[in-house]
Design an enzyme around this catalytic site. Structure first.
Site, short mmCIF file in Angstrom:
data_model
loop_
_atom_site.label_atom_id
_atom_site.label_comp_id
_atom_site.label_asym_id
_atom_site.label_seq_id
_atom_site.Cartn_x
_atom_site.Cartn_y
_atom_site.Cartn_z
N GLY A 26 0.84 -1.21 0.00
CA GLY A 26 0.00 0.00 0.00
C GLY A 26 0.87 1.25 0.00
O GLY A 26 1.88 1.30 0.69
N ARG A 87 0.57 -4.71 -4.86
CA ARG A 87 0.70 -5.92 -4.05
C ARG A 87 1.02 -7.00 -5.08
O ARG A 87 0.44 -7.03 -6.15
CB ARG A 87 -0.59 -6.21 -3.30
CG ARG A 87 -1.01 -5.01 -2.43
CD ARG A 87 -1.90 -5.39 -1.29
NE ARG A 87 -2.42 -4.21 -0.61
CZ ARG A 87 -1.81 -3.57 0.40
NH1 ARG A 87 -0.65 -4.01 0.84
NH2 ARG A 87 -2.36 -2.53 0.97
N ASP A 118 5.19 -4.68 6.16
CA ASP A 118 5.56 -6.04 6.57
C ASP A 118 5.61 -7.04 5.42
O ASP A 118 6.54 -7.83 5.31
CB ASP A 118 4.54 -6.54 7.59
CG ASP A 118 5.17 -6.71 8.94
OD1 ASP A 118 6.40 -6.61 9.03
OD2 ASP A 118 4.42 -6.94 9.92
N THR A 140 4.32 2.36 6.03
CA THR A 140 2.91 1.96 6.00
C THR A 140 2.15 2.90 6.92
O THR A 140 2.66 3.26 7.99
CB THR A 140 2.68 0.51 6.47
OG1 THR A 140 1.27 0.34 6.74
CG2 THR A 140 3.43 0.14 7.73
N ASP A 142 -0.17 2.11 8.68
CA ASP A 142 -0.72 1.33 9.80
C ASP A 142 0.15 1.33 11.08
O ASP A 142 -0.35 0.98 12.15
CB ASP A 142 -0.94 -0.13 9.40
CG ASP A 142 -1.90 -0.27 8.23
OD1 ASP A 142 -2.68 0.67 7.99
OD2 ASP A 142 -1.85 -1.33 7.55
N ASP A 144 2.17 -0.81 11.91
CA ASP A 144 2.15 -2.17 12.48
C ASP A 144 3.40 -2.97 12.15
O ASP A 144 3.32 -4.16 11.82
CB ASP A 144 0.89 -2.91 11.98
CG ASP A 144 0.86 -3.03 10.47
OD1 ASP A 144 1.65 -2.35 9.79
OD2 ASP A 144 0.05 -3.83 9.95
N ARG A 186 -5.81 -1.96 8.95
CA ARG A 186 -5.85 -3.43 8.77
C ARG A 186 -6.13 -4.10 10.12
O ARG A 186 -7.14 -3.80 10.72
CB ARG A 186 -4.54 -3.93 8.16
CG ARG A 186 -4.69 -5.29 7.48
CD ARG A 186 -3.38 -5.79 6.98
NE ARG A 186 -2.86 -5.03 5.87
CZ ARG A 186 -3.20 -5.21 4.59
NH1 ARG A 186 -4.03 -6.17 4.27
NH2 ARG A 186 -2.68 -4.48 3.64
O1 F6P Z 1 -1.68 -1.32 4.89
C1 F6P Z 1 -2.24 -0.11 4.54
C2 F6P Z 1 -3.71 -0.28 4.27
O2 F6P Z 1 -4.23 0.96 3.86
C3 F6P Z 1 -4.53 -0.86 5.43
O3 F6P Z 1 -4.84 0.11 6.40
C4 F6P Z 1 -5.73 -1.41 4.69
O4 F6P Z 1 -6.31 -2.46 5.42
C5 F6P Z 1 -5.12 -1.91 3.42
O5 F6P Z 1 -3.91 -1.20 3.22
C6 F6P Z 1 -5.99 -1.75 2.19
O6 F6P Z 1 -5.33 -2.34 1.13
P1 F6P Z 1 -5.73 -2.13 -0.40
O7 F6P Z 1 -5.34 -0.73 -0.77
O8 F6P Z 1 -4.92 -3.14 -1.12
O9 F6P Z 1 -7.20 -2.31 -0.49
#
Ligand code: F6P
Length: 336
Positions: A26, A87, A118, A140, A142, A144, A186
């Protein structure tokens, strides 16, 4: 652990001639400032920097572009990532990782800087097993990542959440409503507890605190606050808890208070990075390249106890970090 703070030595003797840089997973505000720091620190030390598009996908498919100082002009203030990101499910397969490692070798890279979270760091572990020298920069929204107290993007995401809460407070108080706001993160509650604190919310539901994921307790808090004269309510829910729309309906049904749900979602991923994010991104980008020049292999940059550190990738992936529960306790005290 190597502490690389200290004077920069431009005449450093190094075998390093060419490095790659990519952003993965992300996007996070501040990634561009990190790319800028990697490119310019590399150029300062006469190292060729190759930008790789769309994360590991671009490595696997050889989507590359040599980057010079001017390529990172005017990007510090931009959200998102100029290298684009993705991703990459292929990196979960042996064939995908083999291919990525093979392209790294064909490109003649001496190291690969990975800016991501991560999942991206796990990709680095697989590449390291195949002889790729990876150095990670934690990014990130998050927060995390266990090896570091700070991850690029967090501060901007929290500021975006705070701004949204400020606006929701205006309309909730005008209508004497309750507002339930879901923030990203997340499976982690860092964004949620920070947004709740700085947005002055009365309660927050986040995944790490199983005991507080109880609708009845939140409703009790709302009613208690109404009984002492509060005319509106703000409740924050972490994405990892979810059920925001249902919770809003339940609050309205049980209390009779008009309640609205707002899910911030990807809004929190965008925007011009804050000063805090620009600072950490610039310093981490610089330290990543310095670590490579110093001959470090398979490391991650971290920020702990007020200092930048270079940690071993394997050890970093096994570290633990816990959410600061005191923030939750204080939110509850200040909610009266
Ligand atoms: O890891 C960052 C994040 O924005 C999380 O907070 C969220 O759950 C996820 O990515 C969403 O991912 P995507 O953009 O692939 O839908």
């Amino acid at each position: 652990m190597v502490n690389l703070l200290g004077e920069d030595n431009k005449d450093i003797k190094t075998e390093i001639k060419k490095i790659g840089v990519l952003t993965s997973g992300g996007d996070a505000p501040g990634m561009n400032a990190a790319i800028r720091a990697v490119v310019r620190t590399g150029q300062y030390h006469n190292v060729q920097v190759i930008g790789i598009r769309k994360g590991y996908n671009g490595l696997i498919n050889g989507e590359i572009k040599e980057m010079y100082s001017k390529d990172v002009s005017n990007v510090m203030n931009l959200g998102g990532t100029i290298l684009h990101t993705a991703r990459c499910p292929e990196m979960m397969t042996e064939e995908g990782v083999d291919k990525a490692a093979a392209i790294y070798k064909i490109l003649g890279l001496d190291a690969l800087v990975v800016i991501g979270g991560d999942g991206s760091f796990r990709g680095m572990e697989s590449l390291a097993e195949r002889g790729v020298n990876c150095v990670g920069i934690p990014a990130t929204i998050d927060l995390d990542m266990n090896s570091t107290e700070y991850t690029i993007g967090f501060d901007t995401a929290v500021n975006t959440g705070m701004d949204a809460l400020n606006k929701l407070r205006d309309t909730s108080s005008s209508h004497e409503r309750c507002s339930v706001v879901e923030v990203m993160g997340r499976d982690a509650g860092y964004i949620a507890i920070w947004c709740a604190m700085v947005g002055g919310a009365e309660d927050v539901m986040f995944p790490e605190e199983k005991g507080n994921i109880d609708d009845a307790k939140v409703i009790q808090q709302i009613l208690a606050n109404r009984s002492i004269g509060k005319r509106h309510n703000l409740i924050v829910v972490a994405e990892g808890v979810g059920g925001t729309q249902k919770l809003a309906q339940k609050i309205q049904e049980i209390t009779g208070i008009q309640t609205r749900a707002t899910i911030l979602g990807h809004l929190q991923r965008g925007g011009s990075p804050t000063a805090v994010d620009r600072m950490h991104a610039s310093m981490m980008g610089y330290h990543a390249v310095k670590a490579i020049l110093a001959g470090e292999k398979n490391k991650v940059v971290a920020y702990n106890r007020g200092r930048y550190e270079i940690l071993d990738l394997k050890e970093a992936m096994q570290m633990e970090k816990h959410i600061d529960r005191e923030i939750y306790d204080v939110i509850k005290i200040l909610a009266i």
